[in-house]
Design an enzyme around this catalytic site. Structure first.
Site, PDB file in Angstrom:
ATOM      1  N   HIS A 110     -52.697   6.333 -23.731  1.00  0.00           N
ATOM      2  CA  HIS A 110     -52.966   5.074 -24.070  1.00  0.00           C
ATOM      3  C   HIS A 110     -54.421   4.735 -24.029  1.00  0.00           C
ATOM      4  CE1 HIS A 110     -49.136   3.073 -24.225  1.00  0.00           C
ATOM      5  NE2 HIS A 110     -48.845   3.808 -23.169  1.00  0.00           N
ATOM      6  N   THR A 163     -55.851  20.659 -18.977  1.00  0.00           N
ATOM      7  CA  THR A 163     -56.653  20.134 -19.518  1.00  0.00           C
ATOM      8  C   THR A 163     -57.446  20.787 -20.683  1.00  0.00           C
ATOM      9  OG1 THR A 163     -58.378  20.105 -17.708  1.00  0.00           O
ATOM     10  CG2 THR A 163     -56.669  18.295 -17.321  1.00  0.00           C
ATOM     11  N   LYS A 164     -57.710  21.846 -20.557  1.00  0.00           N
ATOM     12  CA  LYS A 164     -58.596  22.843 -21.183  1.00  0.00           C
ATOM     13  C   LYS A 164     -57.743  24.149 -21.737  1.00  0.00           C
ATOM     14  CE  LYS A 164     -61.244  24.762 -17.762  1.00  0.00           C
ATOM     15  NZ  LYS A 164     -62.445  24.695 -17.105  1.00  0.00           N
ATOM     16  N   LYS A 181     -55.632  34.723 -12.705  1.00  0.00           N
ATOM     17  CA  LYS A 181     -55.474  36.045 -12.891  1.00  0.00           C
ATOM     18  C   LYS A 181     -55.647  36.143 -14.488  1.00  0.00           C
ATOM     19  CE  LYS A 181     -52.684  37.922  -9.186  1.00  0.00           C
ATOM     20  NZ  LYS A 181     -51.333  38.747  -8.714  1.00  0.00           N
TER      21      LYS A 181
END
Length: 195
Positions: A110, A163-164, A181
């Site tokens: 949002h 998030t990446k 790893k």
């Protein structure tokens, strides 16, 4: 007799979805308890399984703003029980991806910038599509957020928040997720990642 009834039920369910989904190839098994919104925006390749309570939610309009979403699920993928995939842009899942239960994938959130307007009435925002390449394993209750690209044969640990981007042949864990790893092709082993 029960197996015959189950086969008939699966056949009828599959034929129902073939008529309404953007694409539905052969040998697709969608649980009767799955929740599917805007099925014309969903494209499913062959040999896909979708478990109980899975939510597939492409959003075609919100706050009077139209969107053109796509959810694409590749061949041989299994989506475990109670997973949620929501898109205003695109979620593309490769071949043979395995979802544990309660995985959450969303390519949007949002808007909140206008403090004079209720958050529920603000436009949805996206950092871009989510792409999950072939042969990945998404652990229990992990989250994949907008704009993320997960490379081939990567593992997302349980409850990780991604998030990446995740490079191919990597294992990530944590909130926010980080590499723990990577596969070393020279030693042919998974090795601890030291950065």
């Amino acid at each position: 007799m029960t197996n015959l009834l189950r086969k008939i039920s699966n056949y009828l369910q599959r034929n129902k979805y073939k008529k309404v989904l953007g694409r539905c190839d052969n040998n697709v098994n969608i649980s009767r308890q799955a929740i599917i919104h805007n099925p014309q925006c969903i494209y499913i390749d062959k040999n896909v399984g979708i478990g109980d309570g899975v939510y597939l939610g492409p959003v075609i309009e919100y706050a009077d703003i139209p969107y053109n979403p796509k959810i694409i699920i590749g061949e041989g993928t299994w989506i475990g029980n109670h997973c949620s995939l929501a898109a205003i842009n695109k979620i593309k899942i490769g071949k043979n991806v395995l979802f544990a239960g309660y995985v959450h994938i969303t390519d949007h959130s949002h808007g909140y910038e206008d403090i004079d307007r209720h958050i529920a009435l603000q436009p949805l925002t996206s950092k871009g599509p989510i792409i999950i390449e072939d042969d990945c394993w998404l652990g229990f209750s992990c989250e994949i957020l907008s704009g993320v690209h997960i490379g081939k044969h990567s593992i997302i640990a349980a409850r990780a928040v991604v998030t990446k981007d995740v490079p191919p042949y990597s294992i990530v864990a944590g909130n926010p997720a980080h590499i723990i790893k990577q596969y070393n092709f020279k030693s042919q082993q998974w090795e601890r990642y030291n950065k």
